[in-house]
Motif scaffolding. Structure first.
Motif, PDB file in Angstrom:
ATOM      1  N   ALA A 322     -14.343  75.560  11.576  1.00  0.00           N
ATOM      2  CA  ALA A 322     -14.387  74.329  12.383  1.00  0.00           C
ATOM      3  C   ALA A 322     -13.095  73.534  12.340  1.00  0.00           C
ATOM      4  N   VAL A 323     -11.967  74.218  12.103  1.00  0.00           N
ATOM      5  CA  VAL A 323     -10.660  73.564  12.197  1.00  0.00           C
ATOM      6  C   VAL A 323     -10.210  73.642  13.653  1.00  0.00           C
ATOM      7  N   PRO A 324      -9.880  72.503  14.288  1.00  0.00           N
ATOM      8  CA  PRO A 324      -9.476  72.542  15.706  1.00  0.00           C
ATOM      9  C   PRO A 324      -8.300  73.493  15.942  1.00  0.00           C
ATOM     10  N   CYS A 325      -8.528  74.451  16.850  1.00  0.00           N
ATOM     11  CA  CYS A 325      -7.523  75.467  17.102  1.00  0.00           C
ATOM     12  C   CYS A 325      -7.786  76.060  18.475  1.00  0.00           C
ATOM     13  N   ALA A 326      -6.737  76.311  19.240  1.00  0.00           N
ATOM     14  CA  ALA A 326      -6.908  76.890  20.573  1.00  0.00           C
ATOM     15  C   ALA A 326      -5.707  77.751  20.924  1.00  0.00           C
ATOM     16  N   ARG A 327      -5.970  78.808  21.668  1.00  0.00           N
ATOM     17  CA  ARG A 327      -4.886  79.638  22.187  1.00  0.00           C
ATOM     18  C   ARG A 327      -4.173  78.898  23.313  1.00  0.00           C
ATOM     19  N   VAL A 328      -2.862  78.984  23.366  1.00  0.00           N
ATOM     20  CA  VAL A 328      -2.095  78.378  24.451  1.00  0.00           C
ATOM     21  C   VAL A 328      -2.264  79.254  25.687  1.00  0.00           C
ATOM     22  N   ARG A 329      -2.857  78.693  26.724  1.00  0.00           N
ATOM     23  CA  ARG A 329      -3.147  79.468  27.927  1.00  0.00           C
ATOM     24  C   ARG A 329      -2.025  79.337  28.950  1.00  0.00           C
ATOM     25  N   THR A 330      -1.936  80.319  29.810  1.00  0.00           N
ATOM     26  CA  THR A 330      -0.963  80.288  30.895  1.00  0.00           C
ATOM     27  C   THR A 330      -1.547  79.488  32.063  1.00  0.00           C
ATOM     28  N   PRO A 331      -0.688  78.952  32.941  1.00  0.00           N
ATOM     29  CA  PRO A 331      -1.209  78.259  34.126  1.00  0.00           C
ATOM     30  C   PRO A 331      -2.128  79.138  34.966  1.00  0.00           C
ATOM     31  N   ARG A 332      -1.791  80.420  35.095  1.00  0.00           N
ATOM     32  CA  ARG A 332      -2.627  81.306  35.905  1.00  0.00           C
ATOM     33  C   ARG A 332      -4.030  81.416  35.309  1.00  0.00           C
TER      34      ARG A 332
END
Length: 410
Positions: A322-332
């Protein structure tokens, strides 16, 4: 079901992005927007590539029949009329239209509305109840009257560029035209406030927004003057040292954003890194201490993340701890996200010129529980509402309309 601004009529004298985005928002909430351009078109955005034509979307020279994808995006939910405000009869027609409208929104260069005779005082004389909204680069009168208010110029003057970028790198422009897009948000807020005031008092008024003011107001949120006085660097790139660990870290197949400034999150992160003892280390035991040693913490995290895929990092931190974490997404990826398409934050543009060609446009990221709102009307062709507005709204006779057309007044 009626929309929130149903019954509000807006006279739109905007060009480029900051003004048309504001009138687009009003149209999406149900206002009747009448966009005014000179005969032949006066908004340079109409010539922005890419273009949509018989061959689909292309970046070549604009040909007959081609329309700018920019205009298909920004021109939705608006009627289009042509009117030459440089002609006395054109100005007179605009003031007649102003008597039938609740709001006028404009973002012309400084002094232009006064030169044309359609500034607030002139329009107020025709309709004292009108809400007249002006978006300017630096205000009016401008402290820099000879400087054009392009987005990058406003960013440079606002200080935002100076706090964006890598610590040892140059000031960096935001990846979006942030000045052009934030100012109309404030302008629409001002318009709605002025309409509420008018509903209580019957009084119209002018709403004035400066792009520079808007960005300077945002800049002040972070107390950069205090940090500069303490000798702290203004630019920190992908990291926010005051909240360390807080940043973007390399993965084996991309990047991930991680936030772990709370004690529980930080302890969980250290556990994943195999360094739980650091939670008691005086260098890292408090947020203030971690701020001073953010570089060391970030290096530890990056050494771990770069050995794993972005999805693996998210699974170990977010899913398991539950540590805030997200993959960096591309605009597409974002523009094709079915969740965002379902919410209406982004939409598929619909227009006869597009045919089967898919293009994504700005959605209205405001949802009302009882009143539907969205950009659901395609951009109108230049002057396509002339007949409706001049004949029906103003009651002009056929011969008068023909004469105005022959004179290129409309």
């Amino acid at each position: 079901m009626t929309r929130p601004l149903e019954g509000i009529r807006v006279l739109d004298l905007t060009v480029a992005l900051s003004g048309p985005y504001g009138s687009l928002l009003l149209g999406g909430m149900g206002a009747e927007v009448i966009r005014v351009e000179a005969p032949g078109g006066s908004d340079l955005a109409r010539t922005n590539p890419p273009f949509v034509g018989a061959e689909g979307i292309h970046f070549g020279a604009q040909r007959d029949g081609d329309v700018s994808l920019t205009n298909l995006n920004r021109g939705r939910n608006k009627k289009s009329i042509t009117l030459d405000l440089k002609q006395p009869e054109g100005r007179a027609l605009l003031l007649r239209l102003a008597r039938e409208c609740d709001v006028l929104i404009e973002n012309m260069s400084e002094g232009t509305t006064a030169k044309l005779g359609v500034d607030y005082e002139c329009v107020r004389a025709a309709n004292p109840k009108i809400v007249y909204a002006s978006i300017k680069a630096f205000g009016e009168p401008s402290p820099m009257p000879h400087l054009k208010g392009m987005d990058i110029i406003v960013q440079a003057l606002s200080g935002i560029m100076e706090v964006t970028g890598e610590r040892d790198g140059p000031p960096t422009r935001w990846g979006l035209p942030i000045a052009d897009m934030v100012a109309p948000l404030y302008a629409v807020n001002g318009i709605l406030g002025a309409l509420i005031h008018r509903g209580r008092t019957g009084e119209g008024q002018q709403v004035m927004v400066s792009m520079l003011d808007c960005l300077a107001s945002l800049l002040a949120e972070e107390h950069f003057d205090t940090m500069a006085g303490a000798g702290l660097p203004l630019r920190s790139g992908n990291f926010h040292d005051r909240l360390a660990p807080f940043g973007v870290y390399p993965a084996s197949d991309g990047h991930v954003a991680i936030v772990a400034f709370s004690p529980d999150w930080f302890a969980s992160l250290l556990d994943v890194l195999g360094r739980p003892e650091l939670a008691e280390d005086p260098r890292y035991a408090s947020r203030g201490a971690r701020m001073q040693h953010a570089g060391d913490i970030n290096a530890l995290i990056a050494a771990w993340t770069c050995q794993r895929s972005a999805d693996a990092v998210v699974r170990e931190l977010l899913v398991e701890r539950a540590v805030p974490c997200a993959r960096v997404r591309t605009p597409r990826e974002v523009l094709a996200d079915p969740v965002l398409l379902q919410s209406g934050a982004v939409v598929r543009l619909a227009h006869p010129r597009l045919g089967d060609t898919e293009a994504t446009g700005m959605g209205l990221p405001i949802r009302f529980s009882r009143t539907p709102s969205q950009f659901d009307q395609p951009a109108a062709d230049l002057g396509s509402s002339n007949d409706e507005v001049y004949r029906t709204l103003l009651g002009l006779a056929d011969d008068e309309i023909a004469r105005l057309q022959a004179a290129r007044t409309i």
